[in-house]
Design a protein around this motif. Structure first.
Motif, PDB file in Angstrom:
ATOM      1  N   PHE A  52      86.189  60.959   9.390  1.00 19.66           N
ATOM      2  CA  PHE A  52      85.612  61.942   8.478  1.00 19.66           C
ATOM      3  C   PHE A  52      86.333  61.872   7.124  1.00 19.66           C
ATOM      4  O   PHE A  52      86.218  62.769   6.310  1.00 19.66           O
ATOM      5  CB  PHE A  52      85.757  63.352   9.071  1.00 19.66           C
ATOM      6  CG  PHE A  52      87.153  63.640   9.577  1.00 19.66           C
ATOM      7  CD1 PHE A  52      88.164  64.028   8.712  1.00 19.66           C
ATOM      8  CD2 PHE A  52      87.459  63.481  10.924  1.00 19.66           C
ATOM      9  CE1 PHE A  52      89.458  64.275   9.175  1.00 19.66           C
ATOM     10  CE2 PHE A  52      88.740  63.727  11.398  1.00 19.66           C
ATOM     11  CZ  PHE A  52      89.748  64.125  10.514  1.00 19.66           C
ATOM     12  N   TYR A  53      87.057  60.788   6.911  1.00 21.37           N
ATOM     13  CA  TYR A  53      87.873  60.642   5.702  1.00 21.37           C
ATOM     14  C   TYR A  53      87.012  60.240   4.492  1.00 21.37           C
ATOM     15  O   TYR A  53      85.861  59.805   4.645  1.00 21.37           O
ATOM     16  CB  TYR A  53      88.952  59.579   5.927  1.00 21.37           C
ATOM     17  CG  TYR A  53      89.670  59.699   7.240  1.00 21.37           C
ATOM     18  CD1 TYR A  53      90.466  60.812   7.523  1.00 21.37           C
ATOM     19  CD2 TYR A  53      89.541  58.717   8.224  1.00 21.37           C
ATOM     20  CE1 TYR A  53      91.121  60.925   8.746  1.00 21.37           C
ATOM     21  CE2 TYR A  53      90.193  58.821   9.441  1.00 21.37           C
ATOM     22  CZ  TYR A  53      90.975  59.931   9.707  1.00 21.37           C
ATOM     23  OH  TYR A  53      91.611  60.040  10.917  1.00 21.37           O
ATOM     24  N   ALA A  54      87.604  60.366   3.316  1.00 27.52           N
ATOM     25  CA  ALA A  54      86.923  59.941   2.096  1.00 27.52           C
ATOM     26  C   ALA A  54      86.532  58.475   2.205  1.00 27.52           C
ATOM     27  O   ALA A  54      87.373  57.621   2.503  1.00 27.52           O
ATOM     28  CB  ALA A  54      87.838  60.154   0.895  1.00 27.52           C
ATOM     29  N   SER A  55      85.241  58.187   1.972  1.00 22.19           N
ATOM     30  CA  SER A  55      84.733  56.846   2.214  1.00 22.19           C
ATOM     31  C   SER A  55      83.435  56.626   1.453  1.00 22.19           C
ATOM     32  O   SER A  55      82.613  57.538   1.351  1.00 22.19           O
ATOM     33  CB  SER A  55      84.487  56.645   3.715  1.00 22.19           C
ATOM     34  OG  SER A  55      83.756  55.463   3.965  1.00 22.19           O
ATOM     35  N   PRO A  56      83.202  55.415   0.973  1.00 24.82           N
ATOM     36  CA  PRO A  56      81.885  55.077   0.396  1.00 24.82           C
ATOM     37  C   PRO A  56      80.805  54.870   1.450  1.00 24.82           C
ATOM     38  O   PRO A  56      79.647  54.660   1.110  1.00 24.82           O
ATOM     39  CB  PRO A  56      82.153  53.766  -0.362  1.00 24.82           C
ATOM     40  CG  PRO A  56      83.619  53.604  -0.408  1.00 24.82           C
ATOM     41  CD  PRO A  56      84.185  54.347   0.762  1.00 24.82           C
ATOM     42  N   MET A  57      81.171  54.874   2.726  1.00 23.98           N
ATOM     43  CA  MET A  57      80.229  54.765   3.842  1.00 23.98           C
ATOM     44  C   MET A  57      79.529  53.401   3.893  1.00 23.98           C
ATOM     45  O   MET A  57      78.354  53.305   4.267  1.00 23.98           O
ATOM     46  CB  MET A  57      79.182  55.890   3.800  1.00 23.98           C
ATOM     47  CG  MET A  57      79.769  57.271   3.915  1.00 23.98           C
ATOM     48  SD  MET A  57      80.497  57.569   5.554  1.00 23.98           S
ATOM     49  CE  MET A  57      81.604  58.936   5.177  1.00 23.98           C
ATOM     50  N   ALA A  58      80.258  52.342   3.585  1.00 23.85           N
ATOM     51  CA  ALA A  58      79.689  51.009   3.771  1.00 23.85           C
ATOM     52  C   ALA A  58      79.584  50.663   5.248  1.00 23.85           C
ATOM     53  O   ALA A  58      78.763  49.833   5.639  1.00 23.85           O
ATOM     54  CB  ALA A  58      80.544  49.967   3.046  1.00 23.85           C
ATOM     55  N   ASP A  59      80.428  51.307   6.078  1.00 24.45           N
ATOM     56  CA  ASP A  59      80.388  51.093   7.526  1.00 24.45           C
ATOM     57  C   ASP A  59      80.576  52.418   8.244  1.00 24.45           C
ATOM     58  O   ASP A  59      81.457  52.580   9.079  1.00 24.45           O
ATOM     59  CB  ASP A  59      81.446  50.073   7.956  1.00 24.45           C
ATOM     60  CG  ASP A  59      81.422  49.801   9.458  1.00 24.45           C
ATOM     61  OD1 ASP A  59      80.348  49.990  10.072  1.00 24.45           O
ATOM     62  OD2 ASP A  59      82.468  49.406  10.023  1.00 24.45           O
ATOM     63  N   GLY A  60      79.755  53.380   7.886  1.00 22.77           N
ATOM     64  CA  GLY A  60      79.755  54.658   8.592  1.00 22.77           C
ATOM     65  C   GLY A  60      81.082  55.398   8.577  1.00 22.77           C
ATOM     66  O   GLY A  60      81.375  56.151   9.508  1.00 22.77           O
ATOM     67  N   GLY A  61      81.905  55.206   7.555  1.00 22.82           N
ATOM     68  CA  GLY A  61      83.182  55.897   7.464  1.00 22.82           C
ATOM     69  C   GLY A  61      84.355  55.089   7.955  1.00 22.82           C
ATOM     70  O   GLY A  61      85.510  55.514   7.790  1.00 22.82           O
ATOM     71  N   TYR A  62      84.107  53.929   8.567  1.00 17.16           N
ATOM     72  CA  TYR A  62      85.208  53.056   8.989  1.00 17.16           C
ATOM     73  C   TYR A  62      85.699  52.187   7.830  1.00 17.16           C
ATOM     74  O   TYR A  62      86.491  51.268   8.031  1.00 17.16           O
ATOM     75  CB  TYR A  62      84.789  52.204  10.188  1.00 17.16           C
ATOM     76  CG  TYR A  62      84.804  53.004  11.477  1.00 17.16           C
ATOM     77  CD1 TYR A  62      85.973  53.119  12.230  1.00 17.16           C
ATOM     78  CD2 TYR A  62      83.685  53.683  11.910  1.00 17.16           C
ATOM     79  CE1 TYR A  62      86.005  53.869  13.388  1.00 17.16           C
ATOM     80  CE2 TYR A  62      83.704  54.439  13.076  1.00 17.16           C
ATOM     81  CZ  TYR A  62      84.869  54.525  13.814  1.00 17.16           C
ATOM     82  OH  TYR A  62      84.901  55.276  14.962  1.00 17.16           O
TER      83      TYR A  62
END
Length: 533
Positions: A52-62
């Motif tokens: 649930f961390y800050a992420s651009p979501m290129a891989d669902g938050g991973y």
């Protein structure tokens, strides 16, 4: 380790798809908090939250851009603190995902590397090209080369998507940073960590070419012995808390004896049992996987961690169906049935009932075995894989990098149905539109429908989790059984039988619970029973 974890049932929450509190179509931490009573009622011991961390979501938050920040899509740090407090108030423990193999390309460290900050590239794996081309022949798990070339001619390694550059764990700054990240979340009260790609952190010296670059589990950049030094260091950190915190490894290995090395007494506490998850649906296949797992984990003083589904695998109710599987994970083990491209045929669709019968039966088997178990959200509802998602809705990098040849993992990540007769099925406020479309056929699978149906998959799971507490510490041994039937005991008062044969089988005892109440040991059915004296 904490005694609770040795036999715990942990519920995996894929945060984006569990519950949406603010109506933006994406699940969030406040949504999870609002459904904690559901998890307590189901009877699990802990919840594992995907990133649930800050992420651009290129891989669902991973692809994590900031390991200490909650992405606004999911809420705030205050929401996370409230979730942990709410879980603890209900007797539930909380495990968070840690992603140590790679960061996002938007992480401050990688941005410094791109900007030419002295020493910044040493935190990652940069190499010059070879003979005008790639540094070596390594392939990404998501398809395509594992290297991306920058404008200045340098290449960086990414075992997954190009937006996920691999960290260099030989750099002490990387090791120190993750010590700090772990403490940040453990100090906030979380009870443990799940280690993403636990087998991938250390790369072989010289980065040699792979002799079989396309085969998952045999790639030279996985399962290097050097990873174990990292986990011994982490174990000391985890043991420094009172009570000690726990860790579970995601090590996607075919050899369960290698997996067991991650749970030696001075390393991590659990490792997901992919040998069992990938076992073929057969008497021999399942029995051998169980025997291998018990022997390998017993050799290091550990217990297995059973899993039949997660956010990277086709839904168990679809995976076990008798028809051909559609294309899915790019690194599906070669021992699995070869996926076929495209959507389901009419013949396959007719076997959906078979898949659900097998999924219900395998759930009873996994929950009866000694050790811990993980339940992927929606498996307790018998949800199938959603195979007809429109291309415009798909987000998985496997789908993108294969040019649509592989369906990827979006189909097992569709938001779960809570109530009502039409989307969003209570996932969010009425009128909200979930980030992945839910099938019209899911109205009959909603939590609200199943909780009042004593024959539903939800009721089966809830009953199993209640009964399980009475025998979790009892010894295991195989029982004699007719051909096609696997039977084992947990102590003197509980046994489990799974019928993989073509004919109904007798039950030598008093039935406690069956995956098919109408025909307690029909084909593709499992039953818990008290053995006759």
């Amino acid at each position: 380790m904490g005694d609770w974890a040795r036999s715990a049932v942990v519920y995996q929450v894929y945060v984006r798809s569990f519950a949406d509190a603010d109506g933006d179509g994406v699940g969030d931490l406040a949504g999870v908090r609002g459904r904690l009573d559901y998890l307590a009622e189901l009877g699990v011991d802990a919840v594992w939250l995907t990133p649930f961390y800050a992420s651009p979501m290129a891989d669902g938050g991973y692809d994590v851009a900031d390991y200490r920040a909650v992405d606004p899509m999911f809420g705030t740090l205050g929401d996370m603190d409230a979730l942990v407090a709410g879980a603890h108030a209900r007797g539930l423990r909380v495990i968070v995902d840690v992603v140590p193999n790679h960061t996002s390309d938007r992480h401050a460290w990688f941005q410094e590397a791109l900007a030419g900050v002295p020493g910044a590239r040493d935190r990652y794996i940069f190499r010059p090209g070879r003979d005008g081309g790639l540094p070596n022949n390594w392939r990404s798990v998501f398809g395509g080369p594992a290297w991306t070339r920058l404008d200045d001619g340098g290449w960086y390694l990414h075992l997954f998507a190009p937006e996920q550059p691999d960290l260099n764990w030989d750099d002490p700054r990387v090791r120190d940073e993750f010590d700090s990240v772990l403490r940040f979340w453990l100090d906030r009260g979380v009870d443990g960590i799940r280690v993403d790609v636990a087998h991938g952190l250390v790369k072989p010296p010289g980065l040699p070419d792979a002799t079989d670059p396309g085969s998952s589990g045999r790639r030279p950049y996985f399962d290097q012995d050097g990873v174990h030094e990292i986990y011994r260091r982490w174990r000391r950190l985890l043991d420094g808390y009172d009570p000690p915190r726990v860790a579970v490894a995601e090590a996607r290995l075919r050899d369960v004896a290698r997996t067991a090395l991650y749970v030696r007494p001075d390393e991590l506490h659990q490792a997901f049992n992919f040998d069992f998850l990938w076992a073929p649906w057969s008497e021999t296949g399942l029995r051998e996987a169980i025997d291998r797992s018990l022997a390998a984990m017993g050799a290091v003083g550990a217990l297995p961690t059973w899993v039949i589904g997660n956010h990277d695998e086709a839904r168990v109710a679809t995976r076990l169906a008798a028809g051909p599987l559609p294309a899915g994970m790019a690194d599906r083990p070669v021992e699995s049935p070869t996926p076929e491209r495209g959507l389901l045929s009419a013949a396959y669709a007719a076997d959906a009932a078979v898949g659900l019968r097998r999924a219900r039966a395998l759930a009873l088997v996994s929950l009866a075995l000694p050790g811990s178990a993980y339940v992927y959200q929606g498996d307790e509802l018998g949800l199938p894989e959603v195979l007809d998602l429109p291309p415009s809705a798909r987000e998985d990098p496997i789908w993108r990098r294969s040019g649509g040849a592989l369906l990827g993992r979006d189909g097992c990540r569709v938001p779960i149905p809570w109530s009502g007769d039409a989307p969003p099925y209570g996932f969010g406020p009425d009128g909200s539109r979930p980030w992945l479309p839910q099938p019209a056929s899911w109205a009959s699978l909603s939590v609200a429908r199943q909780r009042t149906d004593p024959t539903s998959t939800w009721s089966l799971y809830a009953a199993a989790l209640r009964l399980r507490k009475s025998f979790v510490d009892e010894p295991f041994h195989w029982l004699p059984a007719p051909p096609g039937v696997l039977a084992f005991a947990r102590g003197a008062n509980m046994a489990c039988a799974l019928n993989l044969g073509p004919d109904p089988a007798p039950i030598p005892g008093a039935i406690a619970l069956s995956s098919d109440p109408g025909e307690p040991l029909a084909p593709e059915t499992a039953t818990w029973y008290t053995p006759s004296p």
